[in-house]
Design an enzyme around this catalytic site. Structure first.
Site, short mmCIF file in Angstrom:
data_model
loop_
_atom_site.label_atom_id
_atom_site.label_comp_id
_atom_site.label_asym_id
_atom_site.label_seq_id
_atom_site.Cartn_x
_atom_site.Cartn_y
_atom_site.Cartn_z
N PHE A 162 10.33 1.27 -11.18
CA PHE A 162 9.81 0.87 -12.54
C PHE A 162 9.95 -0.66 -12.73
CE2 PHE A 162 11.88 5.20 -12.53
CZ PHE A 162 10.89 5.82 -12.72
N GLU A 205 0.96 1.00 -14.84
CA GLU A 205 1.44 0.62 -15.99
C GLU A 205 0.78 1.02 -17.34
OE1 GLU A 205 3.63 -2.08 -14.63
OE2 GLU A 205 2.68 -1.56 -13.03
N GLY A 217 7.10 6.48 -5.78
CA GLY A 217 6.82 7.76 -6.22
C GLY A 217 5.50 7.78 -7.05
N THR A 218 4.99 6.71 -6.71
CA THR A 218 3.67 6.70 -7.30
C THR A 218 2.42 7.36 -6.56
OG1 THR A 218 3.43 4.48 -6.09
CG2 THR A 218 3.82 4.47 -8.34
N LYS A 239 -8.96 0.47 -9.98
CA LYS A 239 -8.20 -0.40 -10.66
C LYS A 239 -6.72 -0.37 -10.96
CE LYS A 239 -11.83 -1.52 -14.28
NZ LYS A 239 -11.83 -1.41 -15.87
N ILE A 267 -10.66 7.20 -10.03
CA ILE A 267 -9.05 7.80 -9.79
C ILE A 267 -9.25 8.28 -8.71
CG2 ILE A 267 -7.65 9.41 -10.74
CD1 ILE A 267 -8.16 7.18 -12.64
N LEU A 268 -8.42 7.91 -7.60
CA LEU A 268 -8.18 8.41 -6.26
C LEU A 268 -7.80 9.71 -5.90
CD1 LEU A 268 -6.87 4.93 -4.86
CD2 LEU A 268 -9.15 6.12 -4.20
N ASN A 269 -6.79 10.02 -6.83
CA ASN A 269 -6.16 11.53 -6.73
C ASN A 269 -5.90 12.03 -8.15
OD1 ASN A 269 -4.46 13.48 -6.69
ND2 ASN A 269 -3.73 13.14 -4.44
#
Lengths: 733, 338, 173
Positions: A236, A699, A462-463, A695, A623-625
């Site tokens: 974070f 955040e 974790g992203t 993008k 959005i990739l996933n």
């Protein structure tokens, strides 16, 4: 594309649910010694004497390192300046000298055969201080806060326009110190490999940043020191800069010439870094029709005495709302605490909280629906640079978010909606963040059995970096996902930035894309060289890698299997590494946007607040996933709920010490606090920002959440609480 | 954590022998609070006597129609015990309002009674605290004291007792069975915990060589009209800002018997028998409850950050008694306050 | 600065605590180990038995990351000394899968993306296994409440609840 844009499960999921994933503190070594840190009990002054005699008498204690006897460290403060360090100031140097800069500062490192022995011995180190007066309270120090020079230019004459405005709103909003509190403790396991070689398994969001830092601090050649962090138990932002566990563990390894594990305690982690306490001062002037005439936004935040940390708090209105007149400012109050750091959406989580609460108050004053006000002020251009966006589907966020939430059923009157003994409030806010992208390198090794390894020195905190790297590589190489292995979190891999700022997904994806394109060229040449090649007459621009084959999109037939082309060319492996650079584009602004809608239920008598529903509609390019992306936004909303209702680090200003430095008394949301969270990804094709239209999401999910909740609480109760967190006592009359 | 000796007690007599043999030795059962404090270097026992395997795990009915709860019955077992659920749901509810499922699985009945305050200063050996280091001063008094006591404080200490279970036990008039070198004795629940006075280092009236063997509940369980209402900074897994154990016996809308105990407000579970007595014979309505709240809070005194607790407690008392009167006790899983 | 190893001071060395030999059955396998009394079950698992799947998130019973099953009950392994658990049967996250097949909870956690960084995950899984065995949760509210001893800073709670519901349903059918 087979995988990009789908909802495949995390590729590292099985490792994480079986306990097989090895984090920094999980690394074994046969010669492992354990460290325990002694920290200062005063906020400012110097160490007069430090007596380690009693600690050294404990059997199993190997050594006690202090500023008096530690191995050599660099003298120049420049050596301690990591990639993310603030420009102004000199970084903290652990165990460097006798100076105390903050309470909780590490002042000794006990090394022992077992961690329990080290912990015991640490309690026996006797320290005498020469204490000096200190300051830790922003509310007191704000008068002495100094303005920083910042790039945001004012427009027009905000003061005059404010004076002339038909409707005005001016207020201060406060965000206390918040701590990241990832569940994993900060830890470094330094393996003493002999020959002066070190492998440092560190909890970090940037292995190469830690490597460069350690090499500088200890004058070690980069090929003698490797930093690993393939799994990272939450950051974070707290792991962007090297934290002191890494240099201390290296000091210990050097002193003992053996491997050392140093795990910080939860309490010690509170003295690493934090989101700075910030006062957001907003003044909005509008015409009665609901168009903004003037925006003034000034942030006053704490920083340490030794570094000037700040982020863009005040400029976000210039991206969201049209106003001919605007004024921005940022002042820093220097206090005797550690340097603050980035924490999820640094600057925006705080600045947009103030802005979006102020907009809500303005809407009330204008008797306008808060969405309507935002639409009347909607800005299609970044007003700082007067440029259009590569894409901005914020209107769609408002529309889709409102529809999913049922906003049209909202009674605009405060205290008008009820559910038995509970007041019901509906609030909304906008969110905005940058869509940065950073030059990044990636390497692909394709073997003749049709397997690819894709590697970059980036992090997965974790992203879902492991997963999106596999998806992008599989799609661009035309391979099944199972045939792709991902390596990351190793400083010897191709150069990557720290994982932060939401820039990694776009950055590493394009590094992989560029490298995959080189592989495509090589495969095409191999395929063309085959006898009777169906691709003999093909052109490179028509060549694609699909389903394990090299195909000519213009030609007929199934092309050539990749494995055949490699075998025929007698190539066991194709290896390629490239660095992707993004073209500079000063003609566009690059941002993500969101609209957040929150429902709260407040017990009227007791002030107990429940956030029963949140809808977060996000426009963030491709959005990739969709599965991991939804989780990321959902988790950020949970963080926003914590920010709104729970999180606050309490400082005793007479002791200069953080008092609730544990996760029983520093409250973060628990499972029972979280109800329904709906995430919407608004379709936002973007052909300008980068070839894949990515993008980043790290955040944006938290920005505006606290404001939406605060606005909902106002709608429910008629009470405007501007100081976070909104604990129940603030709602009692 | 200091180096300590460890031994397991073979039976109760052995436990008492061992504790008498070494000053400063402590019993350990669940460990959930003691180990926490040992890690903070707040508790520094030279010897731990493990009593966790002593045969004190039974819940038995007494001749007087009550229950005798062995000191080592885990909190979760007690909360889910059929006799507790049926006859003492106030106790079950209070237990389930505290800690987490894991901690309740570990913590013992006796240990819950003996848990120590969560005052930040007590936990931080770098700061003054009369409870931890007698004579060092009370930093909380002029420091960060949002979570501190409003009743029964002294110049020396403004800490609170953190237990939820104890608040219900206080309301239920439980008794505490204790064994010591000179035999056994029984304490009323009100006599177990102390106010801080000038000796805040002493939480209870137990001697260092005594051991809690059981908690006894009288027959009266208030199973029809009760509520445990806990107000805290998040919806679970947090200590009470204020909690209320309310229990009523009603006859045609009139209060026959009333019990009211508060948690999170004092150095011990807070009861005021005259506030309860004043409710007897009165109608079970908000006016009666408001008088009881005013009575129990009459001497409440706030500090810089916790004065809100006085008004919060007043409202929580009204609410909990109303819930009890209506027979709609607060659920510990459905978070809407009834 | 010249590096000088600090000399051990004169006077007696204070001996390390004596180790006590204990037996545990960990994930079905008998394990014997000698530990000092001050070693928690968590540190015994992680640092002595090499079972690093169980995580340390606070070491004070505040986060639940260290949750394991002892004799079938979920507990915080940081809040008990290993010597106190002599003879116990311990199940850690490494022991949930059987014969290479993921436990239904593990599969459900993957399916519902019930984690991000993964450092609370082992504790969540063991806690959820304990929860299901206890049989006290059937509604969403009850699952949330009885899983509140496991913090997840990545904020995966709704996915965790969904995963547990899936595993409960699979078990019922």
């Amino acid at each position: 594309m087979t995988y990009i844009g789908t909802s495949i499960s995390r590729v590292d999921g099985p490792a994480k649910v079986t306990g097989a994933a090895k984090y920094a503190g999980d690394t074994a070594a046969s010669d492992l010694a354990y460290g325990a840190v002694v920290t200062s009990t005063i906020a400012k002054g110097r160490i007069a004497t430090i007596d380690t005699g009693a600690a050294l008498r404990i059997a199993g204690v190997l050594d006690v390192l202090t500023h008096e006897n530690r191995p050599r460290m660099a003298r120049r403060t420049a050596a301690y300046k990591d990639f993310v360090a603030p420009e102004q100031g000199s970084p903290f140097r652990p165990l460097y000298d006798d100076k105390i800069l903050f309470s909780g500062q590490p002042i000794a490192l006990v090394l022992a055969e077992e961690w329990e022995i080290a912990r015991f011995a640490a309690t026996l180190v006797r320290v005498e201080y020469e204490a000096e007066p200190f300051a830790t309270d922003l509310q007191v120090e704000r008068e002495r806060a100094a303005a920083i020079e910042q790039p945001l230019k004012s427009r027009g004459d905000a003061d005059k326009a404010y004076g002339d405005a038909a409707v005005r709103h001016e207020a201060e909003y406060f965000i206390p110190i918040e701590h990241h509190n990832p569940i994993e403790l900060y830890v470094s396991t330094v393996l003493w490999d002999g020959d002066g070689k070190l492998t440092v398994h560190d909890k970090t969001q940037g292995v190469q940043n830690v490597r460069d830092y350690l090499c500088g601090v200890f004058s070690i050649k980069p090929d003698k020191l490797r930093v690993m962090s393939p799994f990272m138990g939450g950051g974070f932002g707290s792991g962007l800069r090297p934290q002191y566990e890494a240099p201390l563990a290296v000091l210990g390894a050097q002193a003992l010439e053996r491997s050392v594990r140093l795990v910080l305690t939860r309490q010690q982690m509170f003295a690493l870094c934090y989101r700075p306490a910030t006062i957001e001062r907003l003044a909005l002037g509008a015409q009665s029709g609901g168009t903004l005439e003037s925006v003034s936004h000034e942030a006053i935040a704490v920083t340490s005495q030794y570094e000037d940390f700040f982020r863009n708090d005040s400029g976000w209105s210039g991206l969201l709302y049209k106003s001919a007149n605007a004024k921005y400012g940022h002042r820093l109050a220097h206090v005797d605490l550690p340097t603050p750091s980035d924490m999820r959406a640094p600057g925006a989580a705080t600045g947009v909280y103030g802005l979006e609460c102020a907009m809500d108050e303005l809407a009330v004053a204008l008797k306008l629906d808060p969405i309507e006000l935002r639409l009347r002020c909607y800005s299609d251009r970044d007003q700082h640079d007067d440029v259009p966006y590569t894409s901005k589907k914020l209107r769609e966020c408002y529309r889709q978010g409102a529809a999913a939430f049922g906003w049209d059923r909202r009674n605009p009157e405060q205290r008008s909606m009820r559910d038995g003994s509970e007041l019901v409030g509906w609030g909304m806010a906008s969110g905005v963040w940058d869509a940065w992208q950073v030059d990044t390198a990636a390497r692909i090794v394709l073997t003749a059995n049709g397997h690819a390894e894709v590697a970059s020195a980036c992090s997965d905190i974790g992203t879902g970096t492991h997963t999106i790297m596999a998806q992008v590589a599989a799609d661009l190489l035309g391979l099944p996902l199972e045939a792709v292995t991902v390596r990351l979190g190793d400083s010897t891999l191709p150069k990557a930035p720290v994982e932060g700022g939401s820039w990694l997904a776009a950055s590493v994806s394009h590094a992989i894309a560029k490298t995959a394109d080189e592989i495509r060229k090589e495969l095409w040449q191999l395929a063309k060289a085959m006898p009777n090649s169906p691709l003999a007459a093909s052109h490179l621009e028509d060549i694609a890698l699909v389903d394990g084959r090299i195909i000519d999109k213009k030609g007929n037939g199934g092309g050539v299997p990749i494995t055949d082309a490699m075998r025929h060319g007698r190539r066991d492996r194709l290896e390629c590494e490239t660095t992707n650079s993004f073209a500079e584009d000063k003609k566009h602004a690059r941002n993500t946007h969101s609209a957040i809608f929150a429902e709260v239920k407040v017990d009227e008598e007791l002030g107990v607040i429940r956030v029963t529903r949140v809808v977060n509609a996000v426009a963030a390019g491709r959005i990739l996933n969709t599965k991991t992306a939804r989780s990321q936004i959902m988790g950020a909303v949970v963080g926003g709920i914590g920010m709104a209702l729970h999180e606050e680090t309490l400082i005793d200003h007479t002791l200069g010490r953080m008092m609730n430095s544990n996760i029983a008394e520093y409250h973060v949301p628990v499972n029972a606090d979280i109800h329904d969270i709906e995430v919407i990804f608004v379709d936002e094709p973007d052909e300008i920002i980068n070839p894949l239209g990515i993008k980043g999401l790290g955040e944006i999910g938290i920005v505006g959440v606290a404001a939406a909740i605060a606005n909902a609480i106002y709608h429910a109760t008629g009470k405007r609480v501007r100081d976070l967190p909104i604990t129940l006592d603030k709602l009692l009359p | 954590m200091i180096n300590f000796q460890y031994a397991r007690a073979t039976d109760l007599a052995d436990a008492l022998r061992q504790i008498a043999a070494e000053p400063g030795a402590k019993f350990i059962a669940g460990g959930t609070n003691l180990i926490d404090l040992m890690k903070e270097d707040v508790e520094r026992p030279p010897r731990l006597i493990d009593i966790s395997r002593l045969p004190l795990r039974e819940v038995e009915q007494t001749r007087h129609g009550g229950l005798l709860i062995g000191a080592l019955v885990p909190n979760s077992d007690l909360a889910y015990h059929p006799l507790i659920e049926r006859h003492y749901p106030l106790l079950a509810s209070a237990i389930l309002a505290g800690a987490s499922a894991q901690l309740r699985n570990m913590a013992s009945t006796g240990g819950n009674l003996l848990q120590r305050t969560r005052c930040y200063y007590f936990y931080d050996t770098a700061t003054p605290c009369n409870k931890r280091t007698p004579g060092s001063g009370c930093a909380a008094r002029y420091g960060v004291n949002r979570i501190h006591a409003i009743l029964g404080t002294s110049d020396a200490c403004i800490a609170t007792h953190p237990s939820d279970m104890c608040v219900a036990l206080a309301a239920l008039d439980a008794q505490v069975h204790v064994a010591g070198p000179s035999g056994g004795r029984t304490l009323t629940f009100a006599d177990l915990h102390r106010l801080p006075g000038t000796t805040p280092e002493r939480d209870t009236n137990l001697a260092a060589d005594e051991i809690i063997t059981a908690v006894e509940l009288p027959e009266r369980g208030f199973a029809a009209n009760y509520s445990y209402l806990k107000i805290r900074d998040r919806l679970s897994y947090a200590f009470a800002l204020v909690s209320v154990a309310a229990a009523l016996e009603l006859e045609h809308g009139t209060i026959k018997e009333a019990r009211l105990a508060l948690g999170g407000v004092a150095h011990k579970p807070w009861r005021n028998v005259s506030a309860e007595a004043a409710m007897r014979g009165e109608p079970a309505n908000r006016a009666t409850f408001a008088r009881a709240a005013d009575a129990i809070l009459r001497d409440a005194k706030g500090f810089a950050h916790n004065a809100f607790k006085i008004e919060l407690a007043r409202r929580a008392i009204l609410r909990a008694l109303s819930q009890a009167a209506a027979g709609t006790p607060q659920s510990q899983s459905v978070k809407k306050i009834r | 600065m010249a590096r000088t190893r600090r000399k051990r001071p004169n006077g007696q060395t204070i001996p390390a605590p004596e180790k006590i030999t204990i037996s545990l059955t960990v994930n079905g396998a008998p394990r014997e180990l000698a530990v000092a009394p001050w070693v928690t079950l968590l540190d015994a698992l992680r640092e002595r038995l090499g079972l690093t799947g169980t995580k340390k998130g606070c070491d004070h019973g505040q986060c639940g990351a260290c949750t394991v099953l002892v004799d079938g009950r979920r507990i915080n392994s940081c809040m008990t000394f290993a010597v106190m658990q002599d003879g116990a049967k311990v199940t850690t996250v490494e022991g949930l899968a059987r014969d290479g097949t993921l436990h239904p909870l593990q599969q459900a956690f993957i399916d519902h993306d019930a984690f991000q960084c993964g450092s609370c995950t082992s504790g969540q899984l063991c806690s959820a296994a304990g929860l299901i065995a206890e049989g006290r949760a059937s509604t969403v509210e009850e699952i949330r409440e009885l899983m509140s001893g496991n913090l997840c800073r990545c904020g995966a709670y709704p996915n965790i609840v969904a995963a547990i519901q899936q595993a409960m349903e699979r078990q019922r059918s």
